[in-house]
Design a protein around this motif. Structure first.
Motif, mmCIF file in Angstrom:
data_model
loop_
_atom_site.group_PDB
_atom_site.id
_atom_site.type_symbol
_atom_site.label_atom_id
_atom_site.label_comp_id
_atom_site.label_asym_id
_atom_site.label_seq_id
_atom_site.Cartn_x
_atom_site.Cartn_y
_atom_site.Cartn_z
ATOM 1 N N LYS A 231 0.839 -1.202 0.000
ATOM 2 C CA LYS A 231 0.000 0.000 0.000
ATOM 3 C C LYS A 231 0.872 1.249 0.000
ATOM 4 O O LYS A 231 2.004 1.220 0.487
ATOM 5 C CB LYS A 231 -0.926 0.002 1.215
ATOM 6 C CG LYS A 231 -1.988 -1.087 1.188
ATOM 7 C CD LYS A 231 -2.917 -0.980 2.385
ATOM 8 C CE LYS A 231 -4.006 -2.044 2.343
ATOM 9 N NZ LYS A 231 -4.918 -1.935 3.508
ATOM 10 N N HIS A 232 0.332 2.332 -0.530
ATOM 11 C CA HIS A 232 1.046 3.607 -0.586
ATOM 12 C C HIS A 232 0.926 4.283 0.783
ATOM 13 O O HIS A 232 0.011 5.061 1.036
ATOM 14 C CB HIS A 232 0.432 4.465 -1.691
ATOM 15 C CG HIS A 232 1.203 5.713 -1.951
ATOM 16 N ND1 HIS A 232 0.792 6.660 -2.872
ATOM 17 C CD2 HIS A 232 2.362 6.200 -1.430
ATOM 18 C CE1 HIS A 232 1.662 7.662 -2.891
ATOM 19 N NE2 HIS A 232 2.614 7.403 -2.025
ATOM 20 N N THR A 235 5.446 9.004 1.399
ATOM 21 C CA THR A 235 5.737 9.763 0.187
ATOM 22 C C THR A 235 6.701 8.995 -0.717
ATOM 23 O O THR A 235 7.781 8.582 -0.290
ATOM 24 C CB THR A 235 6.342 11.135 0.539
ATOM 25 O OG1 THR A 235 5.407 11.862 1.348
ATOM 26 C CG2 THR A 235 6.633 11.937 -0.729
ATOM 27 N N ARG A 239 5.147 12.064 -4.180
ATOM 28 C CA ARG A 239 3.699 11.909 -4.098
ATOM 29 C C ARG A 239 3.312 11.416 -2.711
ATOM 30 O O ARG A 239 3.782 10.365 -2.272
ATOM 31 C CB ARG A 239 3.213 10.935 -5.171
ATOM 32 C CG ARG A 239 3.381 11.479 -6.596
ATOM 33 C CD ARG A 239 3.016 10.418 -7.612
ATOM 34 N NE ARG A 239 2.992 10.941 -8.965
ATOM 35 C CZ ARG A 239 4.074 11.077 -9.736
ATOM 36 N NH1 ARG A 239 5.271 10.751 -9.251
ATOM 37 N NH2 ARG A 239 3.964 11.559 -10.949
ATOM 38 N N ALA A 241 1.279 9.917 0.620
ATOM 39 C CA ALA A 241 0.599 8.644 0.837
ATOM 40 C C ALA A 241 -0.892 8.746 0.546
ATOM 41 O O ALA A 241 -1.538 9.747 0.857
ATOM 42 C CB ALA A 241 0.815 8.178 2.268
ATOM 43 N N THR A 242 -1.431 7.702 -0.077
ATOM 44 C CA THR A 242 -2.867 7.626 -0.373
ATOM 45 C C THR A 242 -3.524 6.427 0.296
ATOM 46 O O THR A 242 -4.745 6.365 0.386
ATOM 47 C CB THR A 242 -3.096 7.517 -1.891
ATOM 48 O OG1 THR A 242 -2.513 6.294 -2.361
ATOM 49 C CG2 THR A 242 -2.464 8.693 -2.629
ATOM 50 N N LYS A 244 -3.671 3.628 -0.965
ATOM 51 C CA LYS A 244 -4.163 2.749 -2.024
ATOM 52 C C LYS A 244 -3.170 1.607 -2.295
ATOM 53 O O LYS A 244 -1.975 1.731 -2.023
ATOM 54 C CB LYS A 244 -4.380 3.553 -3.307
ATOM 55 C CG LYS A 244 -5.499 4.582 -3.218
ATOM 56 C CD LYS A 244 -5.663 5.309 -4.539
ATOM 57 C CE LYS A 244 -6.785 6.328 -4.486
ATOM 58 N NZ LYS A 244 -6.949 7.057 -5.787
ATOM 59 N N LEU A 277 0.760 5.652 -8.830
ATOM 60 C CA LEU A 277 0.910 6.752 -7.884
ATOM 61 C C LEU A 277 0.028 7.934 -8.297
ATOM 62 O O LEU A 277 -0.423 8.700 -7.464
ATOM 63 C CB LEU A 277 2.388 7.193 -7.833
ATOM 64 C CG LEU A 277 3.348 6.179 -7.216
ATOM 65 C CD1 LEU A 277 4.795 6.660 -7.378
ATOM 66 C CD2 LEU A 277 3.043 5.964 -5.741
#
Length: 277
Positions: A231-232, A235, A239, A241-242, A244, A277
């Motif tokens: 998972k994200h 950074t 980008r 963290a999401t 996702k 991303l």
């Protein structure tokens, strides 16, 4: 009573003494096969039929065939074949038998012949007329061992399960080549900083799932491809963290020396990762 005991001991010992006399080779201090790193050394073989323990004497041609069969059996036990022989030494009691030796010998090979020397001698063990010593290259075993080493490294270290075990699989200093289309780079690594590198993955992707999708070995090189699913969580490339899911597809070629990774070349599907991303 003493005479009876002596008679029993004599009767019991006689078959053993007779066997040692008929098969003196069994008591000699040598190993038939001796592996050493990438090579397997085979002691000199004579034309003794293992089923009977007797030298084949029907003809010189039959004796040579038996010698080659004995070599073949030893090779088979090591997972090798005649094609793996790299060096052969032939000892002949009579050079008159040289043409027949070559005729029989060549029938056991389909490709290139090993390097070879043929020597005339005055006598041979077991009253044999020919003896052949040889050396084989155990590249098959070496490839299999290297493949297993890389598999364990990926499953235990690169997977994030035990990053601190990197020293068990990597040389004290190794070269890492990043094969990126936008620019290839090479850096020196140690098992310690590689462990930190994997721990960074755990920060970025969490406790990711790691799957080896392909692994192929040839001599000292092992190719591996894997799929990493996480998972994200931090950074990545600027980008934030999401949370996702993120999938990374990568492959590497590892060079193994003396049971440790000495160098590797890695490629990552950077475009695929960037799109996620």
């Amino acid at each position: 009573m003493k005479k009876l005991l002596f008679l029993i001991l004599f009767i019991y010992s006689f078959p053993i003494m007779a066997q040692q006399r008929d098969n003196p080779v069994q008591a000699l201090p040598y190993s038939k096969v001796k592996p050493a790193k990438d090579f397997v050394f085979l002691s000199g073989q004579v034309g003794i039929n293992s089923a009977t323990g007797q030298l084949v004497t029907s003809s010189f041609e039959a004796e040579v065939h038996q010698v080659m069969k004995n070599i073949g059996s030893l090779l088979h036990e090591q997972g090798l074949a005649y094609s793996d022989l790299v060096n052969v030494t032939i000892y002949l009691k009579s050079m008159d038998n040289y043409p027949i030796t070559n005729q029989v010998y060549r029938s056991y090979f389909t490709g290139d012949f090993p390097a070879r020397v043929c020597i005339a001698v005055t006598d041979l063990p077991a009253k044999a007329n020919i003896e052949i010593a040889s050396t084989a290259w155990s590249h098959t075993n070496s490839s299999a061992e290297n493949k297993q080493l890389i598999r364990r490294f990926l499953e235990r270290v690169r997977s994030g399960k035990n990053p601190d075990h990197a020293g068990l699989y990597m040389a004290d200093t190794l070269l890492a080549h990043q094969m990126n289309a936008e620019g290839e780079t090479s850096v020196k690594r140690t098992p310690q900083d590689y462990a930190e590198h994997v721990k960074e993955f755990l920060t970025l992707y969490g406790n990711f799932h790691f799957e080896i999708t392909e692994i192929i070995a040839e001599d000292d090189r092992v190719y591996a491809r894997w799929k990493q699913t996480g998972k994200h969580l931090a950074t990545i490339d600027g980008r934030p963290a999401t949370g996702k899911p993120l999938i990374e597809i990568a492959s590497a070629v590892y060079k193994v020396e003396n049971g440790k990774i000495k160098e590797y070349w890695i490629q990552i599907d950077r475009l695929g990762l960037e799109k996620q991303l």
